[in-house]
Write a protein that holds these residues in place. Structure first.
Motif, PDB file in Angstrom:
ATOM      1  N   LEU A 127     -39.767  -5.253   5.860  1.00  0.00           N
ATOM      2  CA  LEU A 127     -40.127  -6.662   5.993  1.00  0.00           C
ATOM      3  C   LEU A 127     -38.868  -7.524   6.044  1.00  0.00           C
ATOM      4  O   LEU A 127     -38.793  -8.500   6.795  1.00  0.00           O
ATOM      5  N   SER A 131     -37.681  -9.847   9.081  1.00  0.00           N
ATOM      6  CA  SER A 131     -37.508 -11.284   8.965  1.00  0.00           C
ATOM      7  C   SER A 131     -36.148 -11.738   9.482  1.00  0.00           C
ATOM      8  O   SER A 131     -35.994 -12.883   9.898  1.00  0.00           O
ATOM      9  N   ILE A 156     -39.986 -12.679   4.231  1.00  0.00           N
ATOM     10  CA  ILE A 156     -40.660 -13.245   5.408  1.00  0.00           C
ATOM     11  C   ILE A 156     -40.703 -14.758   5.297  1.00  0.00           C
ATOM     12  O   ILE A 156     -40.397 -15.501   6.242  1.00  0.00           O
TER      13      ILE A 156
END
Lengths: 581, 349
Positions: A127, A131, A156
């Motif tokens: 993640l 991001s 994120i």
């Protein structure tokens, strides 16, 4: 007119941009796949204009090849574990890791904007990399995923400056109780959809309120259990434009000030079309939402176990425009009768069990289903957990010929028709015979090879079939494989299908996405043979016992086999308990 | 066919005798009865091909000419399944053409078959064919697990006569009709999130429960339901002050175990300090409390359930535990044997 003349119009005289523009109108994946097969130039144009890609099985191809094939990729949908993983039949660490995909796309400078994942293992690391690697990233939808914590969400929130959608559906998220929501910068005002209902931990309520207040485009907001009623009411005041609302905790005292404020706030939310949540609910408080019921098209009360049948029915009587209803079986047969008489626009019904392990006490029977099928002419999608079913009822239900999805789960998986003691072959046979558009079917109850005979004969459009505790012999499986030519996913558990069925038509499996067989009669030797003869299939055995591959001899039955077609051979991330044949 | 049927019954009053035996088998599960049953079954077994096969009619005739009844014994067992419990199915010797109970009776070809079924039903006056499911109270007591194993053993034995042996896989694999012994993994097919709904919500709502009493934990003292959590008292031996822990905040025993450590580590250390007369042994300091679930630590977790019994924590699935727990206690593992444990497990694990 043109055909008669000697000159013919050749599409290739058009410049590429024109063709590309034409292709823009072709959105279905299947159609675009077909377009790319026409000729080399169409292949090339389609390749460079393709932005949305759907991969039903993340192991069918590797990230590098995907990127080479579609370098302009912007929106990717990936599915990982087999469906039965939802029911704990697939051990943790089986696979379906997101990280390699993110890494490859980041390296190749793919301009990823949307990512939708189902049953994948998503680490915080992936993640975070996501991001930071895709500046235009807009939408993250995670369904039934696991492996991440709220730290990943914080990444994120912090780094995706243009984030529009963060939709977490039924994931296993480790909640570090951090302030991930506070990580959305003050400059972030682009959120359209925020769904964190599956998170178990506390939320910084002040941050949430500020976020909602500045997200003027917010249309969909689904809260988790930790968001108290007070906050809900304040959020509604700030976001009256909401179209989709998922409440958090809906527990309050009907005589309180907060309740009155809520009633006032919700009245101005006349755009709400979809309502869910009620993860905790006190009875006698549902009347507050009556004002918005008449506009609802989707109502999900399937987690609201605190509501009894009479409250549910009173609520539903206000919902005349409902198209999709997810509810618990405490509504009862009578309650379903109210649904039938009120919700004439109903297309999809899902009735979940409130007491899943008490097969004798489920509150709905075949009666409820009959009522709904007779009262709701547009019904096309069904998921129904019930105590019992009769052939007569199914034959009646088959009059509703629109079914695309029909999933029936009798809690006692081998229960016959209680009135006649017969298997439910005839009933399901009637369903597949009448519902010519049926694409997805799940069977339960006492069933013999006969039902598969019917399925093979009539279910021409079937794409997904789920079978459990059914059939008598290999013939059952063969009827299906021979008859259902459009089958994409076949999942079987606890059925007496063995090697003969498995090996009869091996080529068939290349036309399907995957086959799952667990606790059947298939032997290791047959699986090995299949793997040997079909190099485009990965045949995987999940072995949870202590035996190693060398101890097991070929005549022994395998517990779980999962095979799928692939362009890239064996995967490299399989854990020890998965044998790649 | 109909005539064959009546002839059969007349010549085989033994068939009726089998019925009470079968009931007892379900209830008592005696091995000798089962073995007798199997030889009877073999004789009575009806070999049917799946629909579509030309010769299946003739195979029925062949079978009925002898001493065999039109109805396989499986018929009776399937009707016994009406109670909603997962009953076992009588084994069928033939692998590939076992008699699905229904297939005897429900094949679409012959309407006459349906008639036969009702004829034979009424002829034999088997109550369950027409009575509602609950008319077989004995079935309620059946625990199918030992039965199904035995059924499967028989199947194996019979199977060997027809097929080369060497099946050593899990018994469930071999039965042609799945007989699920109690809760089956992955059934019903719902996500874990949905499994505890009824229990967790009953604790949070104040509406009267419609479930049988043993499912409702909220009306008894000890567990305090409120909108947000299920708080139970937890005491640790040697620590005079108890704590309260919210069981809804956890979804596994491991997490509970960690929570116990967090709650009591400091208190225990403080207690040790004071009891040691103020001499702090630096090594002891704040020692982590571990091994509360498996007897390996200094303390072991036990709980009091809604029936007042003291039970060892960890035996039942988490969601069942949450339903019945009233209070928790961390007992000194050395004192475990001194306590009379409700589960019958004495002296720890």
């Amino acid at each position: 007119m043109l055909w008669g003349s000697r000159k013919t119009i050749n599409m290739n005289y058009f410049p590429d941009e024109v063709l590309e523009h034409v292709f823009d109108f072709i959105t279905s994946h299947k159609d675009r796949n077909s377009v790319s097969l026409v000729c080399k130039s169409w292949y090339k144009i389609e390749k460079y204009s393709r932005q949305r890609v759907f991969l039903g099985n993340c192991y069918a191809i590797c990230p590098e090849r995907l990127i080479a094939r579609f370098p302009e990729l912007k929106s990717l949908t990936l599915k990982g574990k087999p469906h039965f993983a939802d029911f704990n039949l697939v051990p943790d660490d089986w696979g379906g890791f997101l990280y390699p995909w993110i890494k490859a796309m980041a390296k190749s400078r793919i301009g990823l904007e949307e990512l939708k994942l189902k049953r994948m293992v998503v680490s915080d690391e992936s993640l975070e990399l996501l991001s930071k690697s895709f500046p235009n990233f807009k939408s993250l939808v995670l369904v039934s995923c696991e492996g991440f914590t709220t730290d990943g969400l914080a990444a994120i929130a912090s780094n995706c400056r243009f984030l529009r959608e963060l939709d977490l559906q039924e994931n296993e998220v480790e909640d570090h109780r951090g302030h991930w929501l506070s990580c959305f910068p003050e400059s972030c005002t682009s959120l359209v959809s925020l769904n964190f209902a599956c998170l178990k931990g506390e939320i910084n309520l002040a941050s949430l309120e500020r976020l909602v207040a500045r997200s003027t485009n917010l249309k969909s907001l689904r809260l988790n259990r930790a968001v108290p009623f007070d906050t809900l009411q304040r959020l509604l005041i700030r976001a009256p434009q909401l179209v989709d609302l998922g409440t958090g905790s809906y527990v309050h005292d009907p005589s309180s000030e907060a309740y009155n404020k809520f009633k006032a706030a919700i009245q101005s939310c006349n755009s709400i079309r979809s309502l869910s949540g009620f993860l905790e609910v006190a009875p006698r408080c549902m009347s507050a939402i009556y004002p918005i019921c008449e506009n609802l098209t989707f109502l999900n009360l399937s987690y609201a176990a605190g509501l009894q049948s009479n409250e549910l029915t009173k609520l539903i009587q206000h919902c005349r425009k409902l198209q999709r209803l997810w509810i618990l079986d405490c509504i009862g047969d009578k309650g379903l009768g109210v649904v039938a008489s009120t919700c004439k626009e109903l297309q999809e019904l899902r009735v979940f069990p409130s007491n899943p392990f008490d097969a004798g006490n489920a509150a709905v029977t075949e009666e409820g289903l009959i009522l709904v099928s007779e009262g709701c002419p547009k019904l096309n999608s069904l998921l129904y957990f019930c105590q019992q079913m009769t052939n007569a009822a199914l034959i009646t239900v088959a009059n509703c010929t629109n079914f695309i999805r029909f999933r029936l789960c009798i809690l006692d998986p081998i229960k016959p028709d209680p009135v006649t003691n017969q298997p439910l072959d005839e009933g399901f046979g009637a369903i597949v015979r009448s519902c010519k558009g049926l694409k997805r079917l799940s069977l339960s109850g006492l069933l013999t090879d006969q039902v598969f005979y019917y399925i093979g004969m009539y279910a021409k459009k079937h794409e997904m079939l789920s079978i459990a505790f059914a059939g008598d012999s290999d013939k059952g499986m063969l009827y299906v494989l021979n008859g259902c030519k459009k089958l994409r996913k076949l999942e079987i558990r606890d059925c007496p299908f063995g090697d003969a069925a498995l090996l009869e038509d091996m080529g068939e499996y290349e036309t399907m996405r995957s086959l799952w067989m667990s606790t059947c009669d298939v032997t290791l030797g047959a699986c090995k043979m299949l793997a040997k003869k079909m190099p485009n299939l990965n045949v995987e055995i999940i072995n949870e016992s202590e035996q190693t591959e060398s101890n097991l001899d070929d005549s022994q039955k395998v517990d779980k086999m999962y095979l799928y077609r692939t362009l890239v051979g064996h995967r490299e991330d399989a854990p020890e308990f998965v044998w790649l044949l | 066919m109909a005539s064959g049927c009546s002839k059969n019954v007349e010549s085989r009053p033994l068939l009726l005798d089998l019925i009470p035996q079968r009931r007892e088998w379900h209830h008592v599960k005696r091995e000798d009865e089962i073995k007798d049953g199997s030889s009877e079954e073999k004789k009575l077994e009806l070999r049917l091909g799946p629909p579509g096969e030309e010769n299946w009619l003739s195979s029925i005739r062949n079978n009925t000419e002898g001493d065999e009844s039109l109805l396989s014994p499986g018929y009776f067992s399937s009707s016994m399944k009406n109670n909603g419990k997962l009953a076992h199915k009588f084994p069928c010797p033939e692998d590939n053409h076992p008699v699905g109970v229904g297939s005897v009776l429900s094949t679409p070809w012959g309407k006459n078959h349906h008639q036969q079924q009702t004829k034979t039903c009424s002829f034999l006056q088997f109550p369950s064919t027409t009575a509602p499911p609950n008319s077989l109270p004995f079935m309620a007591k059946e625990s199918s697990q030992p039965c199904s194993n035995k059924v499967v053993d028989l199947q194996d034995a019979e199977r060997k006569a027809f097929k080369p042996p060497a099946n050593t896989a899990v018994p469930l694999n071999t039965s042609h009709k799945r007989t699920a012994p109690g809760p089956v993994v992955g059934w019903p097919p719902i996500r874990s999130i949905r499994k505890n709904l009824a229990s967790s919500s009953k604790l949070s709502s104040d509406s009267p429960s419609v479930d049988p009493p043993q499912k409702v934990a909220s009306e008894k003292p000890g567990a305090e339901p409120n909108g947000k959590g299920l708080f139970v008292k937890i005491n640790m031996d040697g620590v005079p002050i108890g704590r309260k822990v919210d069981l809804k905040a956890y979804d596994s025993y491991e997490k509970l175990s960690t929570a116990v450590d967090e709650l009591f580590r400091g208190l225990l250390a403080a207690q040790r300090d004071s009891s040691a007369g103020g001499i702090v042994n630096e090594e002891d300091g704040e020692k982590a409390i571990t091994g509360v679930l498996d007897g390996s630590g200094e303390y072991t977790l036990i709980y009091e359930d809604n029936e007042g019994d003291s039970m060892l924590v960890g035996d039942v699935p988490w969601h069942m535990f949450v339903l019945t727990v009233k209070r928790l206690r961390a007992l000194k593992s050395s004192e475990l044997s001194a306590l009379c444990l409700g589960s019958g497990k004495q002296g720890g694990r």
